[in-house]
Design a protein around this motif. Structure first.
Motif, PDB file in Angstrom:
ATOM      1  N   UNK A   1      33.009 109.712  60.264  1.00 11.42           N
ATOM      2  CA  UNK A   1      33.551 108.976  59.306  1.00 11.42           C
ATOM      3  C   UNK A   1      32.634 107.716  58.732  1.00 11.42           C
ATOM      4  N   UNK A   2      32.127 107.068  59.624  1.00 13.27           N
ATOM      5  CA  UNK A   2      31.244 105.938  59.396  1.00 13.27           C
ATOM      6  C   UNK A   2      29.836 106.545  58.812  1.00 13.27           C
ATOM      7  N   UNK A   3      29.357 107.129  59.365  1.00 13.62           N
ATOM      8  CA  UNK A   3      27.923 107.925  59.139  1.00 13.62           C
ATOM      9  C   UNK A   3      27.878 108.990  58.168  1.00 13.62           C
ATOM     10  N   UNK A   4      29.079 109.384  57.450  1.00 16.90           N
ATOM     11  CA  UNK A   4      28.975 110.117  56.759  1.00 16.90           C
ATOM     12  C   UNK A   4      28.903 109.308  55.272  1.00 16.90           C
ATOM     13  N   UNK A   5      29.339 108.074  55.459  1.00 17.48           N
ATOM     14  CA  UNK A   5      29.101 107.284  53.999  1.00 17.48           C
ATOM     15  C   UNK A   5      29.641 105.796  54.298  1.00 17.48           C
ATOM     16  N   UNK A   6      28.604 105.110  54.960  1.00 10.70           N
ATOM     17  CA  UNK A   6      28.893 103.745  55.364  1.00 10.70           C
ATOM     18  C   UNK A   6      29.137 102.863  54.377  1.00 10.70           C
ATOM     19  N   UNK A   7      29.091 103.098  53.211  1.00  9.58           N
ATOM     20  CA  UNK A   7      29.429 102.170  52.044  1.00  9.58           C
ATOM     21  C   UNK A   7      30.685 102.203  51.790  1.00  9.58           C
ATOM     22  N   UNK A   8      31.913 102.920  52.434  1.00  6.70           N
ATOM     23  CA  UNK A   8      33.028 102.963  52.019  1.00  6.70           C
ATOM     24  C   UNK A   8      33.497 101.761  52.352  1.00  6.70           C
ATOM     25  N   UNK A   9      34.530 101.072  51.593  1.00  2.00           N
ATOM     26  CA  UNK A   9      35.152  99.606  51.910  1.00  2.00           C
ATOM     27  C   UNK A   9      35.585  99.606  53.463  1.00  2.00           C
ATOM     28  N   UNK A  10      36.365 100.797  53.818  1.00  2.00           N
ATOM     29  CA  UNK A  10      36.790 100.620  55.183  1.00  2.00           C
ATOM     30  C   UNK A  10      35.493 100.435  56.212  1.00  2.00           C
ATOM     31  N   UNK A  11      34.397 101.135  55.900  1.00  5.78           N
ATOM     32  CA  UNK A  11      33.374 101.239  56.820  1.00  5.78           C
ATOM     33  C   UNK A  11      32.816  99.749  56.958  1.00  5.78           C
ATOM     34  N   UNK A  12      32.225  99.281  55.616  1.00  7.17           N
ATOM     35  CA  UNK A  12      31.862  97.959  55.417  1.00  7.17           C
ATOM     36  C   UNK A  12      32.742  96.837  56.137  1.00  7.17           C
ATOM     37  N   UNK A  13      33.907  96.921  55.898  1.00 10.06           N
ATOM     38  CA  UNK A  13      34.759  95.848  56.233  1.00 10.06           C
ATOM     39  C   UNK A  13      35.574  95.738  57.674  1.00 10.06           C
ATOM     40  N   UNK A  14      35.604  97.018  58.107  1.00 11.95           N
ATOM     41  CA  UNK A  14      36.397  97.158  59.325  1.00 11.95           C
ATOM     42  C   UNK A  14      35.382  97.637  60.459  1.00 11.95           C
ATOM     43  N   UNK A  15      34.616  98.665  60.462  1.00 16.10           N
ATOM     44  CA  UNK A  15      33.483  99.337  60.993  1.00 16.10           C
ATOM     45  C   UNK A  15      32.270  98.642  61.475  1.00 16.10           C
ATOM     46  N   UNK A  16      31.818  97.953  60.392  1.00 17.68           N
ATOM     47  CA  UNK A  16      30.680  97.269  60.563  1.00 17.68           C
ATOM     48  C   UNK A  16      30.503  96.059  61.271  1.00 17.68           C
TER      49      UNK A  16
END
Length: 163
Positions: A127-142
């Motif tokens: 999920x993260x590595x397929x598109x790290x710019x998704x809002x969830x990725x930037x706000x929760x995963x990062x």
């Protein structure tokens, strides 16, 4: 290769954390059941013990989720190390016991037998590595990956940003 399971926060977050480590060969993301149909989000991590220690994986896991919080979402996000045998259970219990000194509150992470695992749908894997710019990725995963870099930078293989 050795397999171990981890749960505690969103499986997208947990997947990205473990995918970022040297010695981790594969991370499967989905749901683990411990009894009946009581599933919670988790990952299965396949790793090379010659490259990364079991203890270090447990330390990373505890540091990258709320391992001392019995919050209201614990049914969905059970804080656990899912083991495949008694030897792993002993290692996990020992690691958690030793790591307790780093936390002012009691660690609530359980050591549970791996019973059943359901892999997530293909479009949600990596999920993260397929598109790290998704809002969830930037706000929760990062933020979890920033903790990983700050506390365990020597173990990090790759993260598409630097803290």
């Amino acid at each position: 290769m050795i397999k171990i399971g981890f749960g505690g926060s969103c499986h997208w977050c947990t997947e990205a954390v473990f995918q970022s480590l040297h010695g981790v060969k594969e991370v499967l993301q989905g749901w683990v059941a411990t009894h009946g149909d009581d599933f919670s989000e988790a990952v299965i991590v396949e790793f090379d013990e010659n490259e990364i220690a079991f203890y270090d994986l447990v330390a990373v896991h505890l540091a990258t989720h709320s391992c001392t919080s019995a919050h209201s979402m614990r049914r969905k996000y059970r804080s656990a190390v899912y083991v495949y045998n008694d030897e792993q259970a002993g290692y996990a219990q020992k690691a958690i016991g030793q790591l307790q000194a780093e936390y002012p509150e009691p660690i609530i992470t359980q050591v549970l037998p791996m019973k059943e695992f359901k892999l997530n749908q293909p479009e949600y894997l990596n999920y993260y590595y397929s598109d790290p710019q998704k809002p969830f990725c930037e706000n929760v995963v990062r933020p979890k990956l920033k903790i990983l870099l700050e506390r365990f930078g020597r173990m990090v293989n790759y993260i598409p940003f630097r803290a």
